[in-house]
Motif scaffolding. Structure first.
Motif, short mmCIF file in Angstrom:
data_model
loop_
_atom_site.label_atom_id
_atom_site.label_comp_id
_atom_site.label_asym_id
_atom_site.label_seq_id
_atom_site.Cartn_x
_atom_site.Cartn_y
_atom_site.Cartn_z
N ARG A 110 33.48 45.45 38.48
CA ARG A 110 34.65 45.22 37.65
C ARG A 110 35.64 46.40 37.80
O ARG A 110 35.23 47.56 37.91
N SER A 140 38.95 34.44 46.14
CA SER A 140 39.93 34.93 45.17
C SER A 140 40.83 33.82 44.64
O SER A 140 41.52 34.01 43.63
N PHE A 197 38.20 32.68 41.79
CA PHE A 197 37.63 33.68 40.90
C PHE A 197 38.63 34.84 40.72
O PHE A 197 39.44 35.10 41.60
N PRO A 198 38.54 35.55 39.57
CA PRO A 198 39.51 36.62 39.28
C PRO A 198 39.24 37.90 40.07
O PRO A 198 38.90 38.94 39.51
N LEU A 240 40.43 41.00 42.57
CA LEU A 240 41.60 41.82 42.88
C LEU A 240 41.36 42.57 44.17
O LEU A 240 40.22 42.92 44.49
N PHE A 244 36.52 42.86 40.51
CA PHE A 244 36.81 41.79 39.57
C PHE A 244 37.85 42.28 38.58
O PHE A 244 37.90 43.48 38.25
N ASP A 245 38.69 41.37 38.11
CA ASP A 245 39.64 41.72 37.06
C ASP A 245 38.90 42.33 35.87
O ASP A 245 37.80 41.92 35.53
N ALA A 289 37.76 39.87 33.33
CA ALA A 289 37.07 38.67 33.81
C ALA A 289 35.85 38.38 32.94
O ALA A 289 35.11 39.28 32.56
#
Length: 332
Positions: free
Chosen positions: A17, A51, A54-55, A57, A69-70, A73
């Protein structure tokens, strides 16, 4: 399930994350360790494809690209949270919030939010749980010392990956901070402090390092040298966390008042505690405990509710402490 789908799921689990990230090079290495042979170019294409669903980056300012991950998320990727899991997260939030610094809790916030949304979606009374649960610690509620968030993250990552870590640490009896390398064995939360248990490179013995006294932390990607016979539970029950007065255990025999000390029947003082009925107003316990300062504090506080039958020397010591305290309160 196809091998490609398994690789996709494995890859998603490896992406941390934000603000942490992982490069395609690191992903290639970890996937190879899991038995997947794939090029970095293929990994890059897979991540770009994932991407869109799913979130994820990507930081394209670095080479190789860094993925994460964002920050916000949720964990509603397979499997979705069910009610028991959602309630577990609500309980974790109630118990962890008083112990962890805000930055550490922020990593769990998406999980807590998803759990709360799950309870609300189910129109379940458990959705009101946060309004109906509070955690209260025994004793006086002092303020917890602030722990540097980077230090806590470094220490937890070192423990999980079984790596060493480097801390800038100021012990109470050191004239100035020192940079030390730690072989971490475990964390102990003992209100109000958080203790890192481990050894210091070049020094003897297992140490207790209070985390709020560390100002900087750095992961050292070298394996921890851990004694084969070290066990965190045995270390705690040896009395090491209670300010040992001696290495010899104490065989303690108490006569306790009912109902003031009935909780000792349900929450024994030690593994070998034996409880026997006295008269209508008392019960006896025998138990082996560590010779600690905590034991003395507890016996002093419970003096009006229990008699120390054995050992005699400890009864005399507590009596002397109480007498000195009484004399002091009578001073004008």
């Amino acid at each position: 399930m196809s091998s490609t789908a398994v690789r996709y799921l494995t890859m998603l689990r490896m992406v941390p994350r934000f603000p942490k990230s992982i490069t395609t090079t690191e992903l290639a290495t970890r996937l190879k360790e899991q038995g997947f042979s794939v090029t970095m170019r293929s990994i890059q294409r897979d991540l770009e494809k994932l991407s869109t669903h799913f979130p994820l980056l990507v930081d394209e300012a670095t080479r190789p690209f860094q993925w994460s991950f964002d920050r916000d998320a949720t964990i509603d990727i397979i499997p979705a949270l069910d009610l028991p899991a959602a309630l577990t997260f609500e309980l974790a939030k109630a118990y962890l919030s008083p112990m962890l610094p805000p930055r550490a809790l922020s990593h769990l916030k998406p999980h807590f939010d998803e759990a709360h949304r799950t309870l609300l979606r189910e129109r379940n009374p458990l959705g009101q749980w946060p309004d109906r649960v509070r955690v209260i610690n025994r004793g006086l509620g002092g303020l917890r010392p602030a722990i540097d968030a980077d230090v806590l993250e470094t220490v937890t990552e070192a423990l999980l990956r079984e790596y060493q870590c480097k801390l800038t640490y100021q012990a109470r009896n050191w004239p100035e901070p020192e940079e030390i390398v730690i072989h971490p064995f475990g964390l102990i939360f003992r209100d109000p402090n958080v203790y890192l248990i481990g050894t210091i490179e070049g020094r003897e013995g297992v140490r207790q390092l209070v985390l709020h006294r560390a100002s900087t932390g750095e992961l050292v990607e070298e394996p921890v040298e851990r004694p084969e016979d070290f066990d965190l539970d045995l270390y705690i029950h040896s009395g090491a966390m209670g300010i040992l007065r001696s290495d010899k255990p104490i065989f303690l025999k108490l006569r306790c008042d009912k109902p003031a000390l009935n909780h000792l029947i349900e929450a024994p003082l030690g593994f070998d505690q034996i409880t026997s009925e006295g008269d209508d107003n008392t019960f006896d316990i025998t138990v082996t405990v560590g010779d600690t300062q905590d034991l003395r504090w507890w016996l002093t506080a419970q003096a009006v509710h229990c008699d120390i039958l054995e050992p005699v020397w400890l009864r005399q010591e507590i009596a002397s402490t109480l007498e000195r305290g009484l004399n002091r309160t009578r001073m004008e």
